[in-house]
Design an enzyme around this catalytic site. Sequence first.
Site, PDB file in Angstrom:
ATOM      1  N   CYS A 292       0.786  -1.246   0.000  1.00  0.00           N
ATOM      2  CA  CYS A 292       0.000   0.000   0.000  1.00  0.00           C
ATOM      3  C   CYS A 292       0.812   1.287   0.000  1.00  0.00           C
ATOM      4  CB  CYS A 292      -0.929   0.046   1.214  1.00  0.00           C
ATOM      5  SG  CYS A 292      -2.021  -1.363   1.384  1.00  0.00           S
TER       6      CYS A 292
ATOM      7  N   HIS B  34      -1.535   6.226   1.930  1.00  0.00           N
ATOM      8  CA  HIS B  34      -1.766   5.203   2.954  1.00  0.00           C
ATOM      9  C   HIS B  34      -2.287   5.862   4.242  1.00  0.00           C
ATOM     10  CE1 HIS B  34      -1.438   1.303   4.727  1.00  0.00           C
ATOM     11  NE2 HIS B  34      -0.641   1.739   5.681  1.00  0.00           N
TER      12      HIS B  34
HETATM   13 CA    CA Z   1      -3.251  -2.024  -0.747  1.00  0.00          CA
END
Ligand code: CA
Length: 469
Positions: free
Chosen positions: A75, A131
Amino acid sequence: MIHRIFIALFILCFWIEESYAQDLKKPNVLFIAIDDLNDWAGFMGGHPQALTPHMDALAKRGRNFLNAHCAVPVCSASRASVMSGVAATTHGSYELGPRYEQLPALKDVPTIQRYFKDHGYTTLSGGKMLHHNFNGRLAGDIDQSLGRSRSPRPKKPLSRPTNWSGAWDWGAYPKADVEMADIQLAHNTATALKEDFDKPFFMSVGFFRPHVPLFVPLKWFELYDADKITLPKNPKSDLDDLAKNFLSINDYAVAPTHAEVLASGKQRSLTHAYLASVSFVDHCVGIVLDALKSSSYAENTLVVLWSDHGFHLGEKQHWAKRTLWEESTRVPLLIAGPGIQPDAPCKEPASLIDLYPTLTELCGLPRAKHLEGVSLVPQLRNPKKARRQPAITSSYFGNHAIRSRDWRLIVYEDGAKELYDHRNDPDEFRNLANNPVHKSTLEKLSKWLPKNAAPEFKTKSERTRVRRK
Ligand SMILES: [Ca+2]
Ligand SMILES: [Ca+2]
């Protein structure tokens, strides 16, 4: 003299009005990110039973990039690459790690949202885009928040074996869609699309499912018959032609190993939950696209839909992400809107770091100097237009994958190699790296390997954490 001033003022007013009118004509951007969505969507054909009618319809009316890949299969680093347009080998984040604003290499690099804002756009963002939130020096990048709430979780484990990580749970929960954070975000976005903006907008919407835990209401599970779900092909001997390297990658992550999933007897149930989550998020995308369609922005908005990386559900005897195989690096990527004619899917390689230069070009903004991606506009005009550059993915320092139209080369830090021919081996079962017939292909692809990769950047607290391990 007064006469001249009057003429100058008249010209100035005309110029301001003209540039304002041009700004209004600039397309809006609806930038939709989906967390951990692999190719299990109808328009990608990765799973024969995946039900994703809304995304499929979007794919039909725009360009479907079938060979698109993330910069890093996890991520935070993937999203830092998308939002900066900078490769991992420059910003130095190869794992779940620093926030965008903590990376020294991105100190002077505006996020794509900031860049659009600085060029006359109103920026909105909600859910998981970076994120973390737009924090610290990024706080001003977003003019208007669409919210970032969390879905409720059950008090006790629903399906997971008790020795698995709490994140790796799944099941029918909560009762109603309206309790889900993604649904709230979809409705907030729909409401924002009814607003009267005086400037073009760049609207970022980041959905959380199908990221674990795979909790969605029952009706999404009921779309599939668990007993009839097709499980991925997974020959027992598949890993015999590979060096060890990433075979132990689960050691670093919270995901269960394939052996643990098999021993639990829950592979089918877990697969069911992923498919249910995919259909749920497709419904969220549908809410947003329906709102756009009935808004005054329907004709003048570019829609971009992407996932931050892929996801294994047992393929190559692996679960989750972080590998350099197709199932981890490949992502859905759809671009539709004004000037983009529906046509065949594009099989040329594309990288998520190409989104920044593609969107600035489509919106008539100057190309930012820091960008390392390549504009996808030629493939938006003609999906068959060949492209020289492969897609490059890095995972953990020193390991890279090079994906061309037909091939994948993986080179690990210790020099171990894998080579796959996607023309006849889409599942990457046969490692051809040691086959002399393919020596020249391997050498050609090797030329794209990053030569001066930035050392991995870790924050002080991450360095401390590593030492304590
Ligand atoms: Ca992800
Ligand atoms: Ca194999």
